[in-house]
Write an enzyme that holds these catalytic residues in place. Sequence first.
Site: not given
Length: 349
Positions: A35, A39, A48, A85, A157
């Site tokens: 990562r 963010r 973003r 992703d 998921y």
Amino acid sequence: MSDLSLRKKELNVKESSFIKTLKGETNLLPFWFMRQAGRYLPEYRKIRKNINSFLDLCFNPNLAAEVTIQPLARYDMSAAILFSDILVIPHALGQSVSFKGGVGPVLGSLNNNELNLNNLNEILSPVYETVSLVKKQLNSDKSLIGFAGSPWTVATYMIEGSSSREFLKIRQMMYKKPEELQKIIDLLVDATSLYLLEQIKSGVDAIQLFDSWASVLPEEMFNLWVIKPTAKIVSNIKAEYPDVPIIGFPKGAGILYPEYIKKTGVDAVSLDHTIPLNWAAEHVHSLCPVQGCLDPMALLVGGDIMISETQKILDAFSDRPFIFNLGHGIHKETPVEHVEHLVSFLKDQ
Ligand code: CP3
């Protein structure tokens, strides 16, 4: 110098420290962070905030390429990881996927019969374009890592419909309806193999397989749902690209790491931060190159603790081929100065 050693020398010059380490060199200390694009970086947040949906960013090759390179521009890591992703796969198979702020991923109801591979490469073609764009911009001493989720983690998921703490649906399914789970896992093996082969064709230098929820399974289930599907993907890739290194990340696998390495055929593993370092040095690092494994919380806290934790990891692993990384992704509240401090410490080694 013989023709052969000249040629080897030429090849070596072209290989990055990251790839050389994966192929067995010990004197280099390549590093990157899971990562690393995300963010915690102000330049990521700037891009973003103008984009409504996270998947739109993953499927915008120019912006995704820019975001992929952002951390290297700031910190000069040894490798970039493709910005995408793991959940682009269920999306490309026909299940709806969205990312809700503060909630995380939300997936539509799973109608197994409707999922198919027919449009996979067409839907994922912007990701392949991102790979080509990044590859053109990277210096030859930097590597580009492609990635996918391993089938078990992606299936969690797909079946739970969102991030989960207990994985109640999929863990019941594996006992009550194993043939239904097998169908989904088999489809994911095929989809993931196609996806990764196409990433390699487009220019990635190595692959990482993320199995973030490998830790929730008893040994026999770990064999069935983590090791077996991963082994199939590795063999599908190796059949076409035997020289492209594959790093497996069965997060939280603990004492099952050695079995995972032996049975999946991965070239290297990424360790998470819960593994005892001396045990891993003896039982895992003796089998293959490793990558890891600073606790992302030590990076978030920063300062002396971060450095002393880093030193313990270097002491445990630097006598064999080793890539420094975190034990899981950078937390979004991590100050950029802490990453800067860690990077300058690593570069001084
Ligand atoms: O820099 C990089 O590591 C490259 C890009 C990357 C992302 N996700 C971008 C991302 C990679 C390699 C991933 C892998 C991924 N995605 C995993 C495996 C690794 C892990 O973290 O365990 C998993 C389980 C996912 C699924 C996923 N994607 C979740 C659960 C979330 C929500 C997380 C949250 O904290 O909200 C995402 C979203 C996501 N993927 C973001 C980023 C930068 C944040 C979304 C945003 O910017 O709005």
